[in-house]
Enzyme design. Sequence first.
Site, short mmCIF file in Angstrom:
data_model
loop_
_atom_site.label_atom_id
_atom_site.label_comp_id
_atom_site.label_asym_id
_atom_site.label_seq_id
_atom_site.Cartn_x
_atom_site.Cartn_y
_atom_site.Cartn_z
N HIS A 1 -33.76 43.00 83.93
CA HIS A 1 -32.97 43.88 84.81
C HIS A 1 -32.14 43.11 85.82
O HIS A 1 -31.09 43.59 86.24
CB HIS A 1 -33.90 44.86 85.52
N ASP B 1 -28.37 43.95 86.42
CA ASP B 1 -27.73 44.26 87.71
C ASP B 1 -26.49 43.39 87.92
O ASP B 1 -25.47 43.86 88.42
CB ASP B 1 -28.71 44.04 88.86
N GLU C 1 -25.11 52.69 83.66
CA GLU C 1 -23.95 51.86 83.31
C GLU C 1 -22.68 52.71 83.21
O GLU C 1 -21.73 52.34 82.57
CB GLU C 1 -24.23 51.11 82.00
#
Lengths: 178, 320
Positions: free
Chosen positions: B180, B184, B210
Amino acid sequence: MRKYKFFWDLIGDVEDGRPNLGTTLDLETYRLMQFTMRDVLEERFGAEIADDVFFNAGKLAGREFFKHYIAPVNGIDEFVSKTQAVLKNKRIGILRLEEAMLDKGRVLLTIDEDLDCSGLPELDYESCIYDEGFISSLFECFTNEKWRAEEIDCWCTGARTCRFLVTQENRSEATAQA
Amino acid sequence: MSSQRSDNEWIALISTLLTAPKIPDDLCMDPGLAENPNFQKLYGYINDLRALSAALAHGDLQMFAYTKGYILSNMKALQANLRHLTWQTKQVAEGDFSQRAEFLGEFSDSFNEMTIKLHQNQLELERLANVDFLTQIPNRRSAMQFLEQLFLLYKRSFRAFSIMSIDIDNFKNVNDTYGHDVGDRVLKHVSSTLKDVFRASDVFCRIGGEEFLAVLPETGLAGAVCIAERIRTVLEKSELEIEMGPPLKQTISIGVSQVLPGDDKYNDVIIRSDNALYMAKENGRNRVYTNPYEDVDELLKSMFPSDGDDKRSRNGTQEM
Ligand SMILES: [Zn+2]
């Protein structure tokens, strides 16, 4: 046929008119004119009519002043802050609100260092009758309702402060006090 | 007490009036005092002093004394200032942060500092409420507010606007492969790369995950497609360096729609751009689709007639 009906242009172009002396003037001179005028008015017509003339002159001035320097305003906040700023910038006085219950028809305010009476001793009577008319008009122009300003107290601690109660006229006394 | 008082008795009496916590009852009963007008005047003054000072000491700002005189004047000035400060505080509570206190020394400084800080906090809260925390671009709420205004304007004066629904291709793979944190970083990379391509009047926001949305005021479908194609290309050419492997290349799919006379609400426009986005994904990703369907290549050619045969034809719109 009126000879002296007021309109703003009568004031003239004060910027261009006094290239050497400028647009401001000595406070004593202003008061000399105001108080001698009041003296003669009282002598000729009595105190009551003199007061009435001064009150209504103040009202006319307030109306023109509002049109010229304050309008347009959106809401009480802008009305108050704009009026405070103009009164200060024009060196008329320092306006402070103590209570602004416009919806209840009652506003309490003070004016410090007032143009007409600062520096005067405390008298047994309140004397800012011209200001009463002037303030009444500002509220009338702002709300389109009838208002009446009354100087209910004044005091000196050096500078002089005048306290005005401004009430909406068509309301009962009881509502205004509430 | 008799009415014939010596000087010292008078001094003691006035001193009592000024200093005693309570005025003795028998004082008021004294006939010599009750009939003395000079005393009554002084007594009235001192009574007002006592009452107003006690009221002030207890924070009661409602008592008005009308007697004149220096000490009372000072108290009245304090009272008027405190009443004004009360009004100012109410104004600040209502969101009028222009209020500044100008008396009471240090207290005024603190009041003014408090007001300035409240205002800053308020502005920061407003900003936070409208910004996406991760990417620092506008969030969904802010975009919807903007759209609502644009739609009202369209209904009144037919000022066209367009919308882009934008989605990062295969984003789930990034998360699954690199975790993750890298996910990010990709979201930040995409938003910071794209936001510079949009015009100052466009609003480009992250609406979640997204997914991004762009609102383009004063822009018809052809113009919007042109910008969509530009951002698609810019991102396609960009890379994101990561420690775990070769630089990441990311692509996006874009659905474009324009507000139409039959739309009842701005959401109708979003539904069409979302449908177009779905088609772009279905037909191979990294491409721009419109809804209602228009040939994207034809649209672009109509805007740039000289710019004929280029790679845009790989857009796949013919597959529809
Ligand atoms: Zn006065």
